[in-house]
Write an enzyme that holds these catalytic residues in place. Structure first.
Site, short mmCIF file in Angstrom:
data_model
loop_
_atom_site.label_atom_id
_atom_site.label_comp_id
_atom_site.label_asym_id
_atom_site.label_seq_id
_atom_site.Cartn_x
_atom_site.Cartn_y
_atom_site.Cartn_z
CG HIS A 467 -1.78 1.19 1.36
ND1 HIS A 467 -3.12 1.19 1.02
CD2 HIS A 467 -1.53 2.46 1.79
CE1 HIS A 467 -3.64 2.38 1.23
NE2 HIS A 467 -2.69 3.17 1.70
CD GLU A 468 1.50 3.67 3.69
OE1 GLU A 468 1.71 4.74 3.06
OE2 GLU A 468 0.46 3.47 4.35
CG HIS A 471 0.35 6.34 -0.79
ND1 HIS A 471 -0.66 7.02 -1.43
CD2 HIS A 471 -0.19 5.83 0.35
CE1 HIS A 471 -1.78 6.91 -0.71
NE2 HIS A 471 -1.51 6.19 0.35
CG HIS A 474 0.53 8.94 -7.08
ND1 HIS A 474 -0.63 9.27 -6.40
CD2 HIS A 474 0.40 9.52 -8.29
CE1 HIS A 474 -1.41 10.00 -7.17
NE2 HIS A 474 -0.81 10.17 -8.32
#
Length: 676
Positions: A467-468, A471, A474
């Site tokens: 998940h992290e 990010h 991105h």
């Protein structure tokens, strides 16, 4: 000399952590504010305002200040101490005042307005148009049209809010660090896996309590105890400590701070002519307004609650049959859920952990990114780090050119807040032909290695890492001109799409085969275990969905309710949570006082965005499932239309460009097992 004010003579101009001392921060902030003020003065001296000399010049101003501030506040989250916290209380008001000086500057706003009024004649690119729109709106949303008294009041409110948020977070961290469950009898360890017991003994040693076992409220200690400890009374004790953080009526209590934060945010919104703070926030979100958010949450609740209630009934029956338990309490849920999951799917964390050694899992994350986007990660020990636990990497693109710097910080410590997050030390932008590549970091709290075992992750920790890292992708793959529209600078209910979609790869054989190997034997994770992981993925999805909805509703309630009516935080939370309660509420427990996302972080009136983005991620991942999870064309499209674009266009346009249509909820409901 102050290293924060010099040119960073480090690889890729990374933060010189090895030279920075606490005493450097305050003078650097003051000097950087002065430099930023001079840059603003020069913008106002230009004769005729145009897009370049006003809007772009403002966008590029304050670069030194944003660098220093990002280093400081990232350390305050990941490696804080009493001195840094005291400095934060001095620095926050200075930054808040400077921000207001810029956004309430009538002369500067007049120049921005003149450019904005000629917008149609300027023939701007889509990205330039977006920057102009965002800049103009940021002045309006920060009081540019207020009369003098209103502007003065807005300044006061922003100063107070910056201090209250800091105090809220400090209290939560102090409460987390203050609690210890010290176990001296071996019988009280029954049910706990060997690795968890060893970690607790190591914690005891570190705290000068050798010969005992210490459990804390840090996730890698709290979660295994609640999941495996047979001793129900000790589970209750730990649960009560966790759910009463900053809610005990003492010096660390956050209840009055919450009331004041909510009151001030409401007053700020009304000053700007919004009916409440949620309306102010949601104007700049995909959701658009509070009514749409509430409809979205209630619609999901209607679908998830029956399944969640059935799950709890099944769990209670299982606990009764297994142990004669008369009434299931909240401190029993994790414990019996793990046993039931093992019974139904023959899979639990202890079975999976040996296949998810941390370093190999990190390599797996890197390999997944390489297969999708062609990027490579190389450890670089010449890049300074702020703690020995932190590892720095250089990231390279398909051609081997420098793409980004990536910091990874994985283990709990006293100076680090709980949870996991991605952050940026320097954003991406292009300025006068020069490309500035980003420096990003992920910070987590995973199980530490012990004397006999490496760091072995639970499957939940594996999905957190993915998940992290989503990010981080991105941030690292950002490809824009303006930093304020680059990377994760997107609408808040869109920012979770890149992170949440990346979790999906953890459930796929083609991805797990890259890295999931037994830490002792090197054997790949067996196919039948992968099947069991996939089957168990829906386990208690109703319960998890309702819990997320309850937090979204609580957040919305705080920021849509008349704050003068919030007298008792306990009663307010209980009333809001009533439609989502699946078990009897526990007297004395309170979520609000440690709900850092909405009172310290940036999620105020935005917590719903986790579920909102789940709709997007499930729908987007369906395309990968159709084409193949490593399909080059789908990956290229996601990279170019979502990850690289940041906030250059409206997220709905970007999503439709990738997916060929707008998002549909069917994929999420199917994935969560919520379709009838």
């Amino acid at each position: 000399m102050n290293p924060l004010l010099e040119k960073f003579d480090t690889p890729f101009e990374t933060a010189p952590f090895d030279r920075i001392a606490n005493e450097h921060f305050l003078p650097a902030v003051k000097e950087a504010i002065q430099l930023a003020k001079e840059e603003i003065a020069r913008i106002k001296e230009e004769r005729l305002p145009d897009f370049t000399n006003t809007v772009v010049a403002l966008e590029n101003s304050g670069e030194k200040l944003s660098r220093v501030a990002s280093i400081f506040f990232n350390l305050n989250a990941a490696e804080t101490n009493d001195t840094i916290q005291k400095l934060a209380r001095e620095i926050s008001p200075l930054l808040s005042a400077h921000g207001n000086d810029v956004l309430l500057d009538e002369e500067l706003f007049d120049r921005i307005r003149q450019v904005y009024q000629q917008k149609e004649q300027l023939h701007l690119s889509t990205e330039e148009d977006r920057l102009l729109e965002k800049t103009y709106k940021s002045f309006l949303r920060n009081g540019a049209l207020l009369h003098a008294a209103g502007k003065e009041r807005l300044r006061e409110i922003d100063q107070q809010l910056s201090q209250l948020g800091l105090r809220f977070g400090e209290n939560v961290l102090k409460e987390t660090n203050a609690f210890e469950l010290v176990i001296t009898e071996e019988k009280d360890l029954e049910g706990l896996p060997e690795g968890v017991v060893e970690a607790a003994a190591q914690t005891a040693e570190e705290k000068g309590k050798a010969g005992s076992w210490v459990f804390t409220l840090a996730f890698p200690s709290y979660v295994p105890f609640m999941t495996y400890a047979n001793n129900r009374e000790l589970r209750k004790m730990l649960f009560m400590a966790y759910t009463t953080k900053a809610a005990k009526g003492d010096a660390l209590d956050n209840q009055e701070i919450i009331k004041e934060i909510v009151r001030l945010k409401d007053e700020r919104a009304r000053l700007l002519d919004y009916p409440n703070y949620a309306a102010f926030v949601l104007e700049e979100r995909m959701a658009g307004d509070g009514m749409q958010v509430l409809e979205f949450l209630h619609d999901l609740l209607e679908k998830a609650r029956p399944k969640a209630l059935a799950e709890m009934e099944e769990l209670e029956a299982f606990a009764r049959e297994r142990d004669g338990l008369e009434k299931l309490q909240k401190w029993d849920v994790n414990f019996y859920a793990e046993k039931l999951k093992m019974k139904k799917y023959e899979v639990d964390d202890e079975l999976l952990k040996p296949y998810f050694e941390l370093n190999r899992t990190i390599d797996g994350v890197f390999l997944t990114a390489e297969k999708l986007y062609g990027i490579r990660f190389e450890k670089n020990s010449s890049i300074p780090v702020y703690h020995p636990d932190v590892t720095a990497y250089e990231v390279k693109d398909e051609q081997g050119a420098h793409l980004a710097v990536f910091y990874a910080d994985f283990f709990p410590r006293a100076g680090k807040r709980n949870g996991a997050w991605m952050t940026v030390y320097r954003g991406q932008k292009r300025q006068q032909g020069n490309e500035q590549r980003p420096h990003v970091s992920i910070v987590c709290n995973f199980t530490k290695p012990t004397k006999t075992k490496p760091s072995l992750l639970t499957f939940n920790e594996v999905t957190t890492l993915f998940h992290e890292f989503g990010h981080a992708l991105h941030g690292m793959l950002a490809n824009g001109t303006f930093e304020s529209l680059s990377g994760t600078n997107v609408y808040w209910d869109f920012v979770e799409l890149p992170s949440q979609i990346f979790e999906n790869w953890c459930y796929e054989k083609d991805c797990l085969d890259l890295f999931a190997r037994h830490y002792e034997t090197g054997a790949p994770i067996p196919q039948q275990l992968i099947e069991k992981i996939k089957k168990a993925a829906n386990f208690h999805q109703g319960y998890q969905t309702v819990r997320q909805i309850s937090l979204g509703l609580l957040d919305m309630a705080y920021y849509t309710t008349d704050p003068t009516s919030i007298d008792d935080i306990f009663a307010f939370e209980r009333e809001v949570m009533k439609p989502t309660e699946l078990l009897e509420p526990v007297p004395g427990s309170l979520m609000s006082t440690s709900f850092s996302h909405i009172f310290q972080g940036g999620y105020a009136a935005g917590y719903y965005s986790y579920k909102w983005a789940e709709v997007l991620d499930a729908d987007a991942f369906e395309l990968f499932l159709e084409k193949g999870i490593f399909d080059p064309e789908t990956a290229r499209s996601f990279k170019e239309n979502i990850l690289a674009m940041g906030g250059q266009e409206h997220p709905e346009i970007l999503y439709k460009r990738f997916r060929g249509r707008g998002p549909e909820t069917t994929a999420l409901l199917k994935r969560a097992g919520l379709l009838a």
